[in-house]
Design a protein around this motif. Sequence first.
Motif, PDB file in Angstrom:
ATOM      1  N   LEU A 168       0.817  -1.217   0.000  1.00 38.58           N
ATOM      2  CA  LEU A 168       0.000   0.000   0.000  1.00 38.58           C
ATOM      3  C   LEU A 168       0.850   1.266   0.000  1.00 38.58           C
ATOM      4  N   SER A 169       2.032   1.201   0.582  1.00 41.03           N
ATOM      5  CA  SER A 169       2.919   2.363   0.544  1.00 41.03           C
ATOM      6  C   SER A 169       3.331   2.696  -0.884  1.00 41.03           C
ATOM      7  N   ILE A 170       3.528   1.676  -1.704  1.00 46.99           N
ATOM      8  CA  ILE A 170       3.853   1.895  -3.122  1.00 46.99           C
ATOM      9  C   ILE A 170       2.619   2.329  -3.890  1.00 46.99           C
ATOM     10  N   ALA A 171       1.497   1.630  -3.684  1.00 41.25           N
ATOM     11  CA  ALA A 171       0.268   1.928  -4.424  1.00 41.25           C
ATOM     12  C   ALA A 171      -0.232   3.342  -4.151  1.00 41.25           C
ATOM     13  N   ALA A 172       0.087   3.888  -2.995  1.00 40.02           N
ATOM     14  CA  ALA A 172      -0.387   5.228  -2.633  1.00 40.02           C
ATOM     15  C   ALA A 172       0.320   6.333  -3.412  1.00 40.02           C
ATOM     16  N   GLN A 173       1.464   6.039  -4.003  1.00 33.82           N
ATOM     17  CA  GLN A 173       2.274   7.101  -4.606  1.00 33.82           C
ATOM     18  C   GLN A 173       1.566   7.778  -5.775  1.00 33.82           C
ATOM     19  N   ASP A 174       1.029   7.006  -6.679  1.00 30.14           N
ATOM     20  CA  ASP A 174       0.236   7.545  -7.785  1.00 30.14           C
ATOM     21  C   ASP A 174      -0.445   6.382  -8.482  1.00 30.14           C
ATOM     22  N   LYS A 231       1.937   3.813 -10.241  1.00 32.09           N
ATOM     23  CA  LYS A 231       2.557   2.877  -9.302  1.00 32.09           C
ATOM     24  C   LYS A 231       1.533   1.836  -8.846  1.00 32.09           C
ATOM     25  N   ALA A 232       0.308   2.289  -8.652  1.00 36.11           N
ATOM     26  CA  ALA A 232      -0.740   1.363  -8.234  1.00 36.11           C
ATOM     27  C   ALA A 232      -0.984   0.297  -9.296  1.00 36.11           C
ATOM     28  N   GLU A 233      -0.947   0.696 -10.568  1.00 32.92           N
ATOM     29  CA  GLU A 233      -1.148  -0.273 -11.642  1.00 32.92           C
ATOM     30  C   GLU A 233      -0.006  -1.267 -11.718  1.00 32.92           C
ATOM     31  N   LEU A 234       1.223  -0.797 -11.508  1.00 29.88           N
ATOM     32  CA  LEU A 234       2.386  -1.691 -11.524  1.00 29.88           C
ATOM     33  C   LEU A 234       2.305  -2.721 -10.401  1.00 29.88           C
ATOM     34  N   ILE A 235       2.017  -2.248  -9.206  1.00 25.90           N
ATOM     35  CA  ILE A 235       1.956  -3.177  -8.074  1.00 25.90           C
ATOM     36  C   ILE A 235       0.742  -4.085  -8.199  1.00 25.90           C
ATOM     37  N   PHE A 236      -0.342  -3.564  -8.765  1.00 25.41           N
ATOM     38  CA  PHE A 236      -1.545  -4.375  -8.962  1.00 25.41           C
ATOM     39  C   PHE A 236      -1.262  -5.539  -9.904  1.00 25.41           C
ATOM     40  N   ASP A 237      -0.531  -5.290 -10.996  1.00 25.00           N
ATOM     41  CA  ASP A 237      -0.199  -6.360 -11.942  1.00 25.00           C
ATOM     42  C   ASP A 237       0.640  -7.454 -11.293  1.00 25.00           C
ATOM     43  N   LYS A 238       1.434  -7.074 -10.281  1.00 23.42           N
ATOM     44  CA  LYS A 238       2.295  -8.050  -9.612  1.00 23.42           C
ATOM     45  C   LYS A 238       1.552  -8.882  -8.573  1.00 23.42           C
ATOM     46  N   ILE A 239       0.557  -8.282  -7.929  1.00 21.91           N
ATOM     47  CA  ILE A 239      -0.067  -8.973  -6.800  1.00 21.91           C
ATOM     48  C   ILE A 239      -1.422  -9.582  -7.109  1.00 21.91           C
ATOM     49  N   LYS A 240      -2.055  -9.201  -8.221  1.00 19.57           N
ATOM     50  CA  LYS A 240      -3.434  -9.642  -8.438  1.00 19.57           C
ATOM     51  C   LYS A 240      -3.523 -11.170  -8.422  1.00 19.57           C
ATOM     52  N   GLY A 241      -4.460 -11.634  -7.630  1.00 16.84           N
ATOM     53  CA  GLY A 241      -4.657 -13.066  -7.466  1.00 16.84           C
ATOM     54  C   GLY A 241      -3.689 -13.714  -6.507  1.00 16.84           C
ATOM     55  N   ASN A 242      -2.767 -12.936  -5.923  1.00 18.73           N
ATOM     56  CA  ASN A 242      -1.733 -13.523  -5.072  1.00 18.73           C
ATOM     57  C   ASN A 242      -1.772 -13.050  -3.626  1.00 18.73           C
ATOM     58  N   ILE A 243      -2.820 -12.309  -3.237  1.00 15.41           N
ATOM     59  CA  ILE A 243      -2.948 -11.907  -1.847  1.00 15.41           C
ATOM     60  C   ILE A 243      -3.510 -13.087  -1.052  1.00 15.41           C
ATOM     61  N   ASN A 244      -2.765 -13.548  -0.061  1.00 17.22           N
ATOM     62  CA  ASN A 244      -3.158 -14.698   0.737  1.00 17.22           C
ATOM     63  C   ASN A 244      -3.729 -14.229   2.061  1.00 17.22           C
ATOM     64  N   PHE A 245      -5.047 -14.392   2.227  1.00 18.27           N
ATOM     65  CA  PHE A 245      -5.697 -13.964   3.457  1.00 18.27           C
ATOM     66  C   PHE A 245      -5.666 -15.045   4.528  1.00 18.27           C
ATOM     67  N   ASP A 246      -5.063 -16.177   4.222  1.00 19.36           N
ATOM     68  CA  ASP A 246      -4.728 -17.206   5.207  1.00 19.36           C
ATOM     69  C   ASP A 246      -5.933 -17.655   6.027  1.00 19.36           C
ATOM     70  N   THR A 247      -7.015 -17.967   5.351  1.00 24.34           N
ATOM     71  CA  THR A 247      -8.178 -18.533   6.029  1.00 24.34           C
ATOM     72  C   THR A 247      -8.920 -19.434   5.063  1.00 24.34           C
ATOM     73  N   LYS A 248      -9.509 -20.499   5.584  1.00 24.09           N
ATOM     74  CA  LYS A 248     -10.224 -21.457   4.750  1.00 24.09           C
ATOM     75  C   LYS A 248     -11.667 -21.026   4.498  1.00 24.09           C
ATOM     76  N   ASP A 249     -12.122 -20.067   5.238  1.00 26.42           N
ATOM     77  CA  ASP A 249     -13.525 -19.662   5.151  1.00 26.42           C
ATOM     78  C   ASP A 249     -13.623 -18.147   5.046  1.00 26.42           C
ATOM     79  N   MET A 250     -12.979 -17.603   4.018  1.00 23.50           N
ATOM     80  CA  MET A 250     -12.951 -16.155   3.849  1.00 23.50           C
ATOM     81  C   MET A 250     -14.292 -15.664   3.290  1.00 23.50           C
ATOM     82  N   PRO A 251     -14.887 -14.639   3.874  1.00 23.77           N
ATOM     83  CA  PRO A 251     -16.132 -14.086   3.328  1.00 23.77           C
ATOM     84  C   PRO A 251     -15.941 -13.611   1.894  1.00 23.77           C
ATOM     85  N   ASP A 252     -16.994 -13.702   1.102  1.00 27.70           N
ATOM     86  CA  ASP A 252     -16.926 -13.290  -0.303  1.00 27.70           C
ATOM     87  C   ASP A 252     -16.540 -11.818  -0.426  1.00 27.70           C
ATOM     88  N   ASN A 253     -15.693 -11.538  -1.410  1.00 26.07           N
ATOM     89  CA  ASN A 253     -15.320 -10.168  -1.799  1.00 26.07           C
ATOM     90  C   ASN A 253     -14.610  -9.388  -0.699  1.00 26.07           C
TER      91      ASN A 253
END
Length: 294
Positions: free
Chosen positions: A168-174, A177-199
């Motif tokens: 978020l420190s990178i994404a906040a810059q502009d 930068k948000a688009e660059l970091i988004f392309d790297k992380i999309k689909g890869n954020i691990n919320f570490d739970t088996k029963d994560m609420p939708d969305n």
Amino acid sequence: MVAIRKIADNNNTAYRNSLVKEKTISSHDGVPLRYVISDQVEDGPWIAFIIPFGLKSNHAKAFFDFFSEFFNIFSWEARIILEPEDSQAETSKLSVDNHAQDLLTIMDDLELDEVTAVGYCSGAGIALVAANKAPERFDGLVLVNGEYTLMNKPDCVTQFGSDIDNILSIAAQDQDKAELIFDKIKGNINFDTKDMPDNIDLPFSESHYLHRYGVNYLSYRACDFEQMASNIEHETYMLAGEKDAQSNVQSAHAIKQLISNAELYIDPEGDHYEVLRPESKSLVQIWNYLSMGG
């Protein structure tokens, strides 16, 4: 108060209570606020359920379903973050003080002098800010799995929290930068739970959401929640979970020690999302506290 509960149904998309209403108003600075309300308990006590930044109001469904038989409740979607890309939303209006003022604006719209603030995750921080800003408007605080961004205390920061801080420190810059970091992380954020609420990961689903979320995060991180906690004189009930991979028990202990009248319940099996699940132990614990007079 008699603790009578309804049997949970299997409908995960609609509020069990058909009397839940939605309303849109303008906040103190003209930003639209969308909030939901259940007010079927005549002369009943009021709860402000402060959900985290970037969640939709339907994430409050389990909370409303559990409590609305005996409490009047409102909750709202945090300003600006999830507005459409072409909405011309002003990120300069993303501030902790504005979020706290949004809470007070909704209370004024409902003509409420006083509520119990139940703040979850970053909502716990906003509850502290609002109670500092207008202490007379709150008769008590409930802080659930609070995120207090205690970055100066390594034991109070999880690996997930550290990773999100970097992103978020990178994404906040502009926006670029948000688009660059988004392309790297999309689909890869691990919320570490088996029963994560939708969305629950909605702020990470679009680059413009991510940029606003980052700007908002920097404002939130800059807030001195330790100082805020030390000013609190309200009776305060806190919940934390041993299996919470986002905001840990150590950070809850650190804040509890600063509040003059606080109690902390720790769920050995609880993760970060218990309060969003129907009939969860967290909801039961909050119920037990509030039904005994809070």
